[in-house]
Design a protein around this motif. Structure first.
Motif, PDB file in Angstrom:
ATOM      1  N   MET A   1       0.842  -1.182   0.000  1.00 33.41           N
ATOM      2  CA  MET A   1       0.000   0.000   0.000  1.00 33.41           C
ATOM      3  C   MET A   1       0.879   1.234   0.000  1.00 33.41           C
ATOM      4  SD  MET A   1      -3.080   1.012   2.617  1.00 33.41           S
ATOM      5  CE  MET A   1      -1.995   1.286   4.011  1.00 33.41           C
ATOM      6  N   ALA A   2       0.565   2.201  -0.870  1.00 31.93           N
ATOM      7  CA  ALA A   2       1.394   3.399  -0.988  1.00 31.93           C
ATOM      8  C   ALA A   2       1.258   4.254   0.259  1.00 31.93           C
ATOM      9  CB  ALA A   2       0.977   4.187  -2.221  1.00 31.93           C
ATOM     10  N   ARG A   3       2.370   4.820   0.673  1.00 28.58           N
ATOM     11  CA  ARG A   3       2.396   5.660   1.863  1.00 28.58           C
ATOM     12  C   ARG A   3       2.364   7.118   1.432  1.00 28.58           C
ATOM     13  NH1 ARG A   3       5.238   4.263   6.546  1.00 28.58           N
ATOM     14  NH2 ARG A   3       6.787   3.109   5.387  1.00 28.58           N
ATOM     15  N   SER A   4       1.578   7.930   2.134  1.00 25.91           N
ATOM     16  CA  SER A   4       1.560   9.350   1.838  1.00 25.91           C
ATOM     17  C   SER A   4       2.914   9.948   2.181  1.00 25.91           C
ATOM     18  CB  SER A   4       0.461  10.040   2.655  1.00 25.91           C
ATOM     19  OG  SER A   4       0.672   9.849   4.033  1.00 25.91           O
ATOM     20  N   LYS A   5       3.248  11.045   1.550  1.00 22.97           N
ATOM     21  CA  LYS A   5       4.542  11.681   1.775  1.00 22.97           C
ATOM     22  C   LYS A   5       4.625  12.169   3.221  1.00 22.97           C
ATOM     23  CE  LYS A   5       7.768  14.786  -0.504  1.00 22.97           C
ATOM     24  NZ  LYS A   5       7.968  15.720  -1.625  1.00 22.97           N
ATOM     25  N   VAL A   6       5.694  11.770   3.898  1.00 22.31           N
ATOM     26  CA  VAL A   6       5.845  12.142   5.299  1.00 22.31           C
ATOM     27  C   VAL A   6       7.044  13.060   5.475  1.00 22.31           C
ATOM     28  CG1 VAL A   6       4.756  10.031   6.123  1.00 22.31           C
ATOM     29  CG2 VAL A   6       7.226  10.095   5.848  1.00 22.31           C
ATOM     30  N   SER A   7       6.936  13.969   6.436  1.00 18.73           N
ATOM     31  CA  SER A   7       8.048  14.885   6.706  1.00 18.73           C
ATOM     32  C   SER A   7       7.855  15.540   8.066  1.00 18.73           C
ATOM     33  CB  SER A   7       8.153  15.963   5.620  1.00 18.73           C
ATOM     34  OG  SER A   7       7.004  16.797   5.629  1.00 18.73           O
ATOM     35  N   ILE A   8       8.966  16.015   8.613  1.00 15.08           N
ATOM     36  CA  ILE A   8       8.962  16.787   9.859  1.00 15.08           C
ATOM     37  C   ILE A   8       9.807  18.030   9.619  1.00 15.08           C
ATOM     38  CG2 ILE A   8       9.786  16.885  12.249  1.00 15.08           C
ATOM     39  CD1 ILE A   8       9.256  13.893  12.471  1.00 15.08           C
ATOM     40  N   THR A   9       9.215  19.193   9.844  1.00 15.99           N
ATOM     41  CA  THR A   9       9.946  20.449   9.664  1.00 15.99           C
ATOM     42  C   THR A   9       9.733  21.339  10.881  1.00 15.99           C
ATOM     43  OG1 THR A   9       9.592  20.345   7.264  1.00 15.99           O
ATOM     44  CG2 THR A   9      10.309  22.453   8.176  1.00 15.99           C
ATOM     45  N   CYS A  10      10.828  21.729  11.524  1.00 16.73           N
ATOM     46  CA  CYS A  10      10.771  22.690  12.628  1.00 16.73           C
ATOM     47  C   CYS A  10      11.633  23.892  12.265  1.00 16.73           C
ATOM     48  CB  CYS A  10      11.290  22.078  13.931  1.00 16.73           C
ATOM     49  SG  CYS A  10      10.278  20.738  14.574  1.00 16.73           S
ATOM     50  N   GLU A  11      11.096  25.066  12.470  1.00 18.90           N
ATOM     51  CA  GLU A  11      11.830  26.310  12.182  1.00 18.90           C
ATOM     52  C   GLU A  11      11.852  27.176  13.432  1.00 18.90           C
ATOM     53  OE1 GLU A  11      10.005  28.149   8.824  1.00 18.90           O
ATOM     54  OE2 GLU A  11      10.639  26.592   7.406  1.00 18.90           O
ATOM     55  N   ASN A  12      13.014  27.250  14.068  1.00 21.39           N
ATOM     56  CA  ASN A  12      13.196  28.040  15.289  1.00 21.39           C
ATOM     57  C   ASN A  12      12.095  27.767  16.316  1.00 21.39           C
ATOM     58  OD1 ASN A  12      15.561  29.409  14.366  1.00 21.39           O
ATOM     59  ND2 ASN A  12      14.261  30.725  13.102  1.00 21.39           N
ATOM     60  N   ALA A  13      11.739  26.487  16.448  1.00 21.89           N
ATOM     61  CA  ALA A  13      10.654  26.111  17.362  1.00 21.89           C
ATOM     62  C   ALA A  13      11.111  26.203  18.810  1.00 21.89           C
ATOM     63  CB  ALA A  13      10.156  24.712  17.037  1.00 21.89           C
ATOM     64  N   CYS A  14      10.291  26.820  19.624  1.00 19.33           N
ATOM     65  CA  CYS A  14      10.575  26.962  21.056  1.00 19.33           C
ATOM     66  C   CYS A  14       9.377  26.457  21.853  1.00 19.33           C
ATOM     67  CB  CYS A  14      10.825  28.422  21.432  1.00 19.33           C
ATOM     68  SG  CYS A  14      12.184  29.205  20.537  1.00 19.33           S
ATOM     69  N   VAL A  15       9.651  25.863  23.001  1.00 25.24           N
ATOM     70  CA  VAL A  15       8.588  25.460  23.924  1.00 25.24           C
ATOM     71  C   VAL A  15       8.920  26.036  25.286  1.00 25.24           C
ATOM     72  CG1 VAL A  15       7.453  23.546  25.100  1.00 25.24           C
ATOM     73  CG2 VAL A  15       8.015  23.337  22.671  1.00 25.24           C
ATOM     74  N   ASP A  16       8.052  26.909  25.779  1.00 24.54           N
ATOM     75  CA  ASP A  16       8.213  27.527  27.096  1.00 24.54           C
ATOM     76  C   ASP A  16       7.089  27.066  28.010  1.00 24.54           C
ATOM     77  OD1 ASP A  16      10.315  28.985  26.029  1.00 24.54           O
ATOM     78  OD2 ASP A  16       9.054  30.727  25.575  1.00 24.54           O
ATOM     79  N   PHE A  17       7.421  26.845  29.277  1.00 25.79           N
ATOM     80  CA  PHE A  17       6.411  26.540  30.277  1.00 25.79           C
ATOM     81  C   PHE A  17       6.331  27.710  31.244  1.00 25.79           C
ATOM     82  CE2 PHE A  17       8.006  22.181  29.206  1.00 25.79           C
ATOM     83  CZ  PHE A  17       6.867  21.791  28.513  1.00 25.79           C
ATOM     84  N   PRO A  18       5.216  28.459  31.240  1.00 24.45           N
ATOM     85  CA  PRO A  18       5.108  29.620  32.134  1.00 24.45           C
ATOM     86  C   PRO A  18       4.936  29.200  33.588  1.00 24.45           C
ATOM     87  CG  PRO A  18       3.051  29.277  30.960  1.00 24.45           C
ATOM     88  CD  PRO A  18       4.027  28.292  30.384  1.00 24.45           C
ATOM     89  N   ILE A  19       5.594  29.944  34.467  1.00 24.73           N
ATOM     90  CA  ILE A  19       5.472  29.732  35.911  1.00 24.73           C
ATOM     91  C   ILE A  19       4.898  31.018  36.484  1.00 24.73           C
ATOM     92  CG2 ILE A  19       6.654  29.093  38.031  1.00 24.73           C
ATOM     93  CD1 ILE A  19       6.804  26.973  35.817  1.00 24.73           C
ATOM     94  N   PHE A  20       3.633  30.974  36.890  1.00 31.67           N
ATOM     95  CA  PHE A  20       2.946  32.209  37.263  1.00 31.67           C
ATOM     96  C   PHE A  20       3.158  32.620  38.707  1.00 31.67           C
ATOM     97  CE2 PHE A  20       0.538  30.552  33.632  1.00 31.67           C
ATOM     98  CZ  PHE A  20       0.627  31.659  32.784  1.00 31.67           C
ATOM     99  N   ASP A  21       3.773  31.728  39.496  1.00 30.79           N
ATOM    100  CA  ASP A  21       4.037  32.072  40.890  1.00 30.79           C
ATOM    101  C   ASP A  21       5.447  31.623  41.236  1.00 30.79           C
ATOM    102  OD1 ASP A  21       3.874  32.879  43.471  1.00 30.79           O
ATOM    103  OD2 ASP A  21       2.648  31.188  44.152  1.00 30.79           O
ATOM    104  N   ALA A  22       6.423  32.363  40.745  1.00 34.73           N
ATOM    105  CA  ALA A  22       7.818  31.968  40.936  1.00 34.73           C
ATOM    106  C   ALA A  22       8.584  33.093  41.606  1.00 34.73           C
ATOM    107  CB  ALA A  22       8.439  31.622  39.590  1.00 34.73           C
ATOM    108  N   LYS A  23       8.111  33.512  42.754  1.00 33.90           N
ATOM    109  CA  LYS A  23       8.726  34.650  43.432  1.00 33.90           C
ATOM    110  C   LYS A  23       9.953  34.245  44.239  1.00 33.90           C
ATOM    111  CE  LYS A  23       4.297  37.043  43.762  1.00 33.90           C
ATOM    112  NZ  LYS A  23       3.241  37.571  44.654  1.00 33.90           N
ATOM    113  N   SER A  24       9.943  33.000  44.732  1.00 35.23           N
ATOM    114  CA  SER A  24      11.050  32.603  45.589  1.00 35.23           C
ATOM    115  C   SER A  24      12.123  31.872  44.808  1.00 35.23           C
ATOM    116  CB  SER A  24      10.549  31.699  46.717  1.00 35.23           C
ATOM    117  OG  SER A  24      10.157  30.451  46.203  1.00 35.23           O
ATOM    118  N   ARG A  25      13.355  32.013  45.220  1.00 33.63           N
ATOM    119  CA  ARG A  25      14.474  31.334  44.561  1.00 33.63           C
ATOM    120  C   ARG A  25      14.342  29.824  44.687  1.00 33.63           C
ATOM    121  NH1 ARG A  25      20.264  33.486  45.902  1.00 33.63           N
ATOM    122  NH2 ARG A  25      20.665  31.988  44.245  1.00 33.63           N
TER     123      ARG A  25
END
Length: 284
Positions: A1-25
């Motif tokens: 069975m023919a497979r559809s064209k597959v690819s992965i492209t990332c361009e300057n991708a960033c993932v940040d996790f916000p911390i809304f209560d980070a007052k203390s060291r």
């Protein structure tokens, strides 16, 4: 069975996790220790953990890339970005093809139902249909060697038995993009050898493989290139031996070269044996 064209492209991708209560060291230190990324701030002065930063990636059909780096470096976060679990905070990530994410072998399994029922459930989690999994049931059961235990609830299984069941399901699928986070090891050596052979065949059936592992021997077996991730950023990409040498030193690089040479010899011997068998069959 023919497979559809597959690819992965990332361009300057960033993932940040916000911390809304980070007052203390102390809290900042706890967050940094668990996430492994760098701590920064947004324009709105919200503290964030920068889990991935400026990831550039371009993979096409046939690529098999291994991810190396210390725990918390961002390997698993990258796999989750590529699976669509996380979206890039900045930059872009475009995935074309059906993704089979294999991060945790236990995900999608219910301890209160039987092994047979869990084969169906885990298969559905990986994008298969109920009919497809029913057709594979006997073959998966033979591979796991669990026998009558497959009729018993999963909660009665040892850790090693659960890994056997999960490996049987995972290695039965035909993914277009396989995202694999090594999570095996709680099985005996003989079964592990059997599982590696089956896993290698799974990789051969997949269009693209991205594999995070701490086993350089395993990387050599399944991948043709490697990427070193450190504190959420790509440090180096290239041949496995080259990247492992940069990450772990010359001794580790030498071990990878020995693994690659050994694999090449084994595969050449297998090909020769298959050719001889074919010739013998024609002669008869």
């Amino acid at each position: 069975m023919a497979r559809s064209k597959v690819s992965i492209t990332c361009e300057n991708a960033c993932v940040d996790f916000p911390i809304f209560d980070a007052k203390s060291r102390s809290l900042k230190k706890a967050v940094l220790g668990s996430a492994g990324g760098a701590i920064g701030k947004t324009d709105s002065n919200v503290v964030v953990v920068e889990a991935l930063k400026n990831i550039n990636l371009n993979l096409k059909e046939g690529d098999r890339i291994g991810l190396v780096g210390h725990n918390g470096a961002g390997k698993s976060t990258l796999l989750r970005l590529l699976s669509g679990i996380y979206e890039p905070t900045r930059g872009a990530a475009q995935i074309r093809g059906r993704v089979a994410p294999v991060f945790d072998l236990g995900v999608g399994m219910d301890p209160e139902i039987s092994g047979f029922e869990n084969i169906i459930i885990r298969g559905l989690f990986l994008g298969q249909t109920r009919k497809q999994m029913q057709q594979k049931m006997d073959e998966i059961a033979d591979f796991t060697e669990l026998g009558d235990y497959l009729s018993m609830p999963l909660r009665t299984y040892s850790t090693g038995m659960r890994v056997r069941l999960a490996m049987g399901v995972v290695t039965s699928i035909d993914p277009e993009i396989l995202l694999l986070d090594e999570g095996i090891g709680a099985v005996d050596a003989e079964f592990m050898k059997k599982a590696r052979i089956r896993l290698e065949k799974l990789v051969e059936r997949s269009g693209i493989l991205v594999f995070a592992s701490h086993s350089n021997d395993f990387l050599a077996q399944l991948c043709d290139s490697a990427m070193w991730i450190d504190h959420g950023e790509i440090r180096q990409t290239g041949e496995i031996e080259e990247v492992v040498t940069a990450y772990e030193g010359p001794d580790a690089g030498k071990a990878v070269r020995e693994s690659l040479d050994r694999l090449a010899k084994d595969r050449a011997a297998e090909a020769k044996a298959a050719a001889n068998a074919a010739e013998g069959g024609q002669a008869r």
